[in-house]
Scaffold this active site. Structure first.
Site, short mmCIF file in Angstrom:
data_model
loop_
_atom_site.label_atom_id
_atom_site.label_comp_id
_atom_site.label_asym_id
_atom_site.label_seq_id
_atom_site.Cartn_x
_atom_site.Cartn_y
_atom_site.Cartn_z
N GLU A 285 -90.87 -80.57 17.56
CA GLU A 285 -91.58 -79.66 16.64
C GLU A 285 -92.05 -80.40 15.39
O GLU A 285 -93.15 -80.19 14.91
CB GLU A 285 -90.64 -78.51 16.23
CG GLU A 285 -90.34 -77.52 17.35
CD GLU A 285 -91.57 -76.70 17.70
OE1 GLU A 285 -92.43 -77.23 18.41
OE2 GLU A 285 -91.65 -75.55 17.28
N THR B 57 -100.11 -75.42 13.52
CA THR B 57 -99.04 -75.13 12.57
C THR B 57 -99.22 -76.00 11.32
O THR B 57 -99.04 -75.54 10.19
CB THR B 57 -97.66 -75.40 13.22
OG1 THR B 57 -97.59 -74.65 14.41
CG2 THR B 57 -96.52 -75.03 12.31
P1 ADP Z 1 -97.83 -73.75 18.70
O1 ADP Z 1 -97.34 -72.77 17.67
O2 ADP Z 1 -98.71 -73.09 19.70
O3 ADP Z 1 -96.75 -74.57 19.31
P2 ADP Z 1 -98.38 -76.11 17.13
O4 ADP Z 1 -99.52 -76.42 16.19
O5 ADP Z 1 -97.00 -76.07 16.59
O6 ADP Z 1 -98.76 -74.75 17.89
O7 ADP Z 1 -98.40 -77.17 18.30
C1 ADP Z 1 -99.58 -77.49 18.96
C2 ADP Z 1 -99.88 -78.99 18.80
O8 ADP Z 1 -98.89 -79.72 19.53
C3 ADP Z 1 -101.23 -79.35 19.42
O9 ADP Z 1 -101.86 -80.28 18.55
C4 ADP Z 1 -100.86 -80.05 20.72
O10 ADP Z 1 -101.81 -81.02 21.10
C5 ADP Z 1 -99.51 -80.67 20.39
N1 ADP Z 1 -98.67 -80.87 21.60
C6 ADP Z 1 -98.15 -82.03 22.03
N2 ADP Z 1 -97.43 -81.84 23.15
C7 ADP Z 1 -97.48 -80.53 23.45
C8 ADP Z 1 -96.92 -79.74 24.50
N3 ADP Z 1 -96.18 -80.25 25.48
N4 ADP Z 1 -97.16 -78.41 24.46
C9 ADP Z 1 -97.92 -77.86 23.47
N5 ADP Z 1 -98.47 -78.57 22.48
C10 ADP Z 1 -98.25 -79.90 22.44
#
Ligand code: ADP
Length: 306
Positions: free
Chosen positions: A128, A181
């Protein structure tokens, strides 16, 4: 056991009154993941279906959380990961958390559970942190513990599984726009007024009391956010219309899911949650923005083996 196939639930963080501390897991929305033991040391992502995401271990949250696990493990082999994504990244329903949490739960099961759920949350938080810049535990705690969780303390990490009133249902609308995020954190202020703090912790206490006494009215009164929603709701198209429409349809409360753009509502009973979904459809159909709506029970098991 050489491989394992798991369901990784979508999660709603913050739940209005508990920024960075409350989370809940959804029963009917989530990704799947297959994790396999291999003899070569390291974490390798061999397949990603459903979304365009990096396969490089150090760029994918599953790889990063997996490596955090490996650093503390005595296991000499490695793992191969296949990710089947349903949850769109940047949706606000814990796409990154689903992968960060599922990988460490699956690896732990394959190795005979050497780590506690709390330690797994710590590993998942590294995934995260890599995408949001902050090691927040609200989504990954709900994914790992299931149900509704409270991060009572970050240092030391302390997670409490809260009571789940029997008739609580969730409706969530996901407008198909991406809010990272990391971007939605930039609109936040690092200071809050004492006046808003008092209102917010009053509501957090009220929400938790409402969960334990199964007092739906109290839960509804407590689903308020004086700190984050006023700043973040500006990033979400038609947020106020959805909130008003959901409340008029009988929701207990409605607010931003995680960092948005998804909006959640809690209702008493499935019928009310479906009515809220219809109200959301009615509003968003006129906007020209693509969206999904889900009605779900709360997932009490968290990540589960399929
Ligand atoms: P969410 O709240 O949907 O998790 P975030 O902004 O916290 O949104 O996370 C999304 C970001 O994490 C995107 O930039 C994405 O490319 C990256 N990311 C890397 N690996 C993963 C994964 N396995 N699943 C989802 N997002 C990922």
């Amino acid at each position: 056991m050489e491989d394992i196939h798991v369901f990784c639930p979508a999660t709603i963080a913050n739940i209005s009154c508990g920024f960075d501390v409350l989370g809940l897991a959804l029963a009917s929305v989530g990704d799947e993941m297959v994790v396999r033991k291999i003899s070569k040391k390291g974490i390798f992502i061999s397949k990603i279906e459903g979304q365009n995401l990096p396969k490089e271990t150090h760029l994918n949250v599953a790889g990063i959380a997996g490596q955090a696990f490996m650093k503390k493990s005595t296991y000499q082999g490695g793992f191969e990961i296949e990710i089947y994504k349903q949850i769109k990244p940047g949706s606000g329903i814990g796409s990154s958390a689903a992968s960060s949490a599922a990988v460490v739960v699956a690896m732990n099961k394959l190795l005979g559970e050497p780590f506690s759920p709390l330690q797994l949350v710590e590993f998942a938080m590294e995934g995260e942190c890599s995408v949001s810049g902050i090691p927040h535990a609200d989504n990954v705690s709900a994914a790992i513990f299931g149900g509704i969780t409270l991060v009572r303390s970050y240092d030391p990490l302390d997670i409490i599984s809260l009571n789940i009133p029997k008739e609580i249902y969730v409706t969530v609308i996901h407008p198909q726009i991406e809010i990272k995020t990391s971007d939605s954190r930039k609109v936040l202020s690092s200071n809050i007024s004492l006046k808003n703090g008092i209102k917010q912790w009053g509501n957090l206490g009220g929400f938790i009391a409402g969960l334990y006494t199964e007092n739906y009215e109290l839960i509804g009164h407590s689903l308020k956010d004086y700190i984050v929603e006023p700043l973040r709701s500006k990033l979400i198209p038609f947020f106020h219309q959805i909130k008003l429409g959901s409340m008029e349809a009988g929701a207990l409360g409605c607010g931003i899911s995680g960092s948005g753009p998804s909006i959640y509502a809690l209702s008493k009973g499935c019928n009310k949650a479906e009515k809220v979904a219809s109200a959301m459809h009615h509003i968003y159909d006129k906007t020209g923005i693509d969206y999904d709506i889900h009605v779900s029970e709360i997932n009490i098991e968290g990540i589960k083996v399929l």
